[in-house]
Design a protein around this motif. Structure first.
Motif, PDB file in Angstrom:
ATOM      1  N   ALA A 164       0.820  -1.210   0.000  1.00  0.00           N
ATOM      2  CA  ALA A 164       0.000   0.000   0.000  1.00  0.00           C
ATOM      3  C   ALA A 164       0.851   1.257   0.000  1.00  0.00           C
ATOM      4  CB  ALA A 164      -0.932  -0.003   1.212  1.00  0.00           C
ATOM      5  N   ALA A 165       1.946   1.254   0.764  1.00  0.00           N
ATOM      6  CA  ALA A 165       2.827   2.421   0.807  1.00  0.00           C
ATOM      7  C   ALA A 165       3.411   2.708  -0.569  1.00  0.00           C
ATOM      8  CB  ALA A 165       3.948   2.204   1.822  1.00  0.00           C
ATOM      9  N   LYS A 166       3.818   1.664  -1.275  1.00  0.00           N
ATOM     10  CA  LYS A 166       4.371   1.827  -2.616  1.00  0.00           C
ATOM     11  C   LYS A 166       3.305   2.308  -3.604  1.00  0.00           C
ATOM     12  CE  LYS A 166       7.977   0.390  -4.159  1.00  0.00           C
ATOM     13  NZ  LYS A 166       9.293   1.050  -4.425  1.00  0.00           N
ATOM     14  N   GLN A 167       2.111   1.723  -3.541  1.00  0.00           N
ATOM     15  CA  GLN A 167       1.022   2.160  -4.417  1.00  0.00           C
ATOM     16  C   GLN A 167       0.675   3.624  -4.166  1.00  0.00           C
ATOM     17  OE1 GLN A 167      -1.755  -1.056  -3.290  1.00  0.00           O
ATOM     18  NE2 GLN A 167      -2.021  -1.397  -5.478  1.00  0.00           N
ATOM     19  N   ALA A 168       0.604   4.006  -2.894  1.00  0.00           N
ATOM     20  CA  ALA A 168       0.228   5.372  -2.543  1.00  0.00           C
ATOM     21  C   ALA A 168       1.255   6.374  -3.055  1.00  0.00           C
ATOM     22  CB  ALA A 168       0.069   5.503  -1.032  1.00  0.00           C
ATOM     23  N   VAL A 169       2.531   6.058  -2.914  1.00  0.00           N
ATOM     24  CA  VAL A 169       3.574   6.959  -3.393  1.00  0.00           C
ATOM     25  C   VAL A 169       3.520   7.075  -4.921  1.00  0.00           C
ATOM     26  CG1 VAL A 169       6.072   7.172  -3.701  1.00  0.00           C
ATOM     27  CG2 VAL A 169       5.122   6.775  -1.433  1.00  0.00           C
TER      28      VAL A 169
ATOM     29  N   LEU B  82       3.315   1.803  10.259  1.00  0.00           N
ATOM     30  CA  LEU B  82       4.269   1.217   9.318  1.00  0.00           C
ATOM     31  C   LEU B  82       4.304   1.980   7.994  1.00  0.00           C
ATOM     32  CD1 LEU B  82       3.927  -2.649   9.735  1.00  0.00           C
ATOM     33  CD2 LEU B  82       6.068  -1.376   9.578  1.00  0.00           C
ATOM     34  N   VAL B  83       3.137   2.307   7.457  1.00  0.00           N
ATOM     35  CA  VAL B  83       3.080   3.029   6.191  1.00  0.00           C
ATOM     36  C   VAL B  83       3.780   4.376   6.309  1.00  0.00           C
ATOM     37  CG1 VAL B  83       1.514   4.195   4.579  1.00  0.00           C
ATOM     38  CG2 VAL B  83       1.023   1.859   5.316  1.00  0.00           C
ATOM     39  N   LYS B  84       3.538   5.087   7.388  1.00  0.00           N
ATOM     40  CA  LYS B  84       4.167   6.389   7.583  1.00  0.00           C
ATOM     41  C   LYS B  84       5.685   6.260   7.711  1.00  0.00           C
ATOM     42  CE  LYS B  84       2.032   8.799  10.758  1.00  0.00           C
ATOM     43  NZ  LYS B  84       1.255   9.009  11.996  1.00  0.00           N
ATOM     44  N   ARG B  85       6.148   5.248   8.406  1.00  0.00           N
ATOM     45  CA  ARG B  85       7.599   5.048   8.519  1.00  0.00           C
ATOM     46  C   ARG B  85       8.215   4.698   7.171  1.00  0.00           C
ATOM     47  NH1 ARG B  85       9.778   1.515  13.427  1.00  0.00           N
ATOM     48  NH2 ARG B  85      11.698   2.195  12.350  1.00  0.00           N
ATOM     49  N   LEU B  86       7.510   3.897   6.384  1.00  0.00           N
ATOM     50  CA  LEU B  86       8.006   3.548   5.056  1.00  0.00           C
ATOM     51  C   LEU B  86       8.130   4.788   4.175  1.00  0.00           C
ATOM     52  CD1 LEU B  86       5.921   0.305   4.614  1.00  0.00           C
ATOM     53  CD2 LEU B  86       8.410   0.394   4.414  1.00  0.00           C
ATOM     54  N   TRP B  87       7.203   5.712   4.317  1.00  0.00           N
ATOM     55  CA  TRP B  87       7.271   6.958   3.560  1.00  0.00           C
ATOM     56  C   TRP B  87       8.420   7.851   4.018  1.00  0.00           C
ATOM     57  CZ3 TRP B  87       1.365   8.258   4.123  1.00  0.00           C
ATOM     58  CH2 TRP B  87       0.628   7.502   3.192  1.00  0.00           C
TER      59      TRP B  87
ATOM     60  N   GLU C 160      16.240   4.457   5.123  1.00  0.00           N
ATOM     61  CA  GLU C 160      16.970   3.201   5.270  1.00  0.00           C
ATOM     62  C   GLU C 160      16.029   2.074   5.686  1.00  0.00           C
ATOM     63  OE1 GLU C 160      20.076   2.843   4.451  1.00  0.00           O
ATOM     64  OE2 GLU C 160      20.328   4.974   4.001  1.00  0.00           O
ATOM     65  N   PRO C 161      16.336   0.826   5.301  1.00  0.00           N
ATOM     66  CA  PRO C 161      15.520  -0.311   5.745  1.00  0.00           C
ATOM     67  C   PRO C 161      15.467  -0.407   7.263  1.00  0.00           C
ATOM     68  CG  PRO C 161      17.019  -0.961   3.989  1.00  0.00           C
ATOM     69  CD  PRO C 161      17.435   0.418   4.402  1.00  0.00           C
ATOM     70  N   PHE C 162      14.332  -0.843   7.782  1.00  0.00           N
ATOM     71  CA  PHE C 162      14.182  -0.980   9.228  1.00  0.00           C
ATOM     72  C   PHE C 162      13.432  -2.268   9.550  1.00  0.00           C
ATOM     73  CE2 PHE C 162      10.457   1.396   7.766  1.00  0.00           C
ATOM     74  CZ  PHE C 162       9.409   0.768   8.417  1.00  0.00           C
ATOM     75  N   ASP C 163      13.689  -2.782  10.749  1.00  0.00           N
ATOM     76  CA  ASP C 163      12.944  -3.924  11.270  1.00  0.00           C
ATOM     77  C   ASP C 163      11.785  -3.411  12.113  1.00  0.00           C
ATOM     78  OD1 ASP C 163      14.860  -5.475  10.062  1.00  0.00           O
ATOM     79  OD2 ASP C 163      15.954  -5.890  11.920  1.00  0.00           O
ATOM     80  N   PHE C 164      10.724  -4.169  12.151  1.00  0.00           N
ATOM     81  CA  PHE C 164       9.543  -3.768  12.921  1.00  0.00           C
ATOM     82  C   PHE C 164       9.010  -4.978  13.660  1.00  0.00           C
ATOM     83  CE2 PHE C 164       5.080  -2.879  13.686  1.00  0.00           C
ATOM     84  CZ  PHE C 164       5.072  -1.533  14.045  1.00  0.00           C
ATOM     85  N   ASP C 165       8.846  -4.853  14.961  1.00  0.00           N
ATOM     86  CA  ASP C 165       8.347  -5.948  15.801  1.00  0.00           C
ATOM     87  C   ASP C 165       7.170  -5.425  16.605  1.00  0.00           C
ATOM     88  OD1 ASP C 165       8.002  -8.316  17.118  1.00  0.00           O
ATOM     89  OD2 ASP C 165       9.741  -8.090  18.428  1.00  0.00           O
ATOM     90  N   GLY C 166       5.975  -5.542  16.030  1.00  0.00           N
ATOM     91  CA  GLY C 166       4.780  -5.042  16.681  1.00  0.00           C
ATOM     92  C   GLY C 166       3.867  -6.162  17.120  1.00  0.00           C
TER      93      GLY C 166
ATOM     94  N   GLY D 253      13.862  -5.573   7.405  1.00  0.00           N
ATOM     95  CA  GLY D 253      14.339  -4.791   6.274  1.00  0.00           C
ATOM     96  C   GLY D 253      13.237  -4.091   5.499  1.00  0.00           C
ATOM     97  N   ALA D 254      12.216  -3.594   6.211  1.00  0.00           N
ATOM     98  CA  ALA D 254      11.110  -2.913   5.540  1.00  0.00           C
ATOM     99  C   ALA D 254      11.616  -1.632   4.872  1.00  0.00           C
ATOM    100  CB  ALA D 254      10.014  -2.580   6.538  1.00  0.00           C
ATOM    101  N   PHE D 255      11.220  -1.439   3.602  1.00  0.00           N
ATOM    102  CA  PHE D 255      11.785  -0.324   2.850  1.00  0.00           C
ATOM    103  C   PHE D 255      10.952  -0.069   1.609  1.00  0.00           C
ATOM    104  CE2 PHE D 255      14.510   0.965  -0.732  1.00  0.00           C
ATOM    105  CZ  PHE D 255      15.050   2.149  -0.243  1.00  0.00           C
TER     106      PHE D 255
END
Length: 210
Positions: free
Chosen positions: A105-110, A156-161, A165-171, A178-180
């Motif tokens: 979704a983040a990629k589509q939105a951008v 997550l979407v806001k952080r991706l925007w 740099e790639p980041f790990d997310f543990d929610g 490596g989310a990016f």
């Protein structure tokens, strides 16, 4: 901070991607949601100075007496097409967080945001129709959990925007390595997020999306 206009009272068009809009009439004059009609309407709204167009994300519902009830254009693709045909108006897409990966979704939105040179907005919903969840094969969590899931999805979407740099997310609901996603939103300012009611509405300029 992005805004649609300086007008205190802002006007837009809702659900033109749905055949008949939100009406239940079977009259011949009901809205014909063909692609050509959507483009014509968006062009007129753009020229008239309306601020936005907001689509409905509809999957299994809206069945009715008319044979076209339930005929709906997918909202992100619809938004991309209209952004390419207009000049000033903000075009939103409506996304069910439980049905779409936040990275996708983040990629589509951008992509939409760049097509419209910053005129894109994202309307994020949690879902309320059980047949939709069944159709996607996704568990329909209880009310509070669905909104907690959507808040984590939005984070997550806001952080991706925002993060280069790639980041790990543990929610609680997402565990990513490596989310990016690049490019960043158009102009370096994230698209306007509009989160459906979570009990507390926050202004757009606050850290958390409305």
């Amino acid at each position: 901070m992005r805004k649609m206009s300086d007008n205190t009272f802002q006007l837009g068009v809702f659900a033109s991607n749905v055949w008949g809009g939100l009406t239940k009439t079977t009259a011949a004059q009901r809205w014909n949601a063909s692609w050509d009609n959507n483009v014509a309407l968006a062009t007129m709204a753009d020229q008239a100075g309306l601020e936005f167009m907001l689509p409905l994300a509809q999957w299994s519902q809206l069945k009715g007496a008319a044979e076209t009830d339930g005929h709906t254009f997918e909202a992100l693709t619809w938004a991309a097409g209209l952004l390419g045909r207009t000049e000033r108006i903000t075009i939103f897409a409506t996304v069910h967080a439980p049905f779409v990966s936040p990275i996708f979704a983040a990629k589509q939105a951008v992509t939409c945001d760049h097509i419209g040179h910053g005129r894109f907005g994202l309307n994020i919903v949690s879902g309320s129709a059980e047949p939709d969840f069944l159709m996607f094969g996704v568990e329909m969590m209880e009310h509070g959990q669905r909104y907690a899931y959507t808040e984590e999805w939005t984070t997550l979407v806001k952080r991706l925007w925002e993060e280069a740099e790639p980041f790990d997310f543990d929610g609680e609901y997402f565990r990513l390595k490596g989310a990016f996603t690049r490019p960043a939103p158009y102009g370096g300012d994230r698209p306007m997020p509009r989160l459906e009611r979570l009990g507390l509405r926050r202004p757009h300029q606050a850290e958390e999306a409305q």
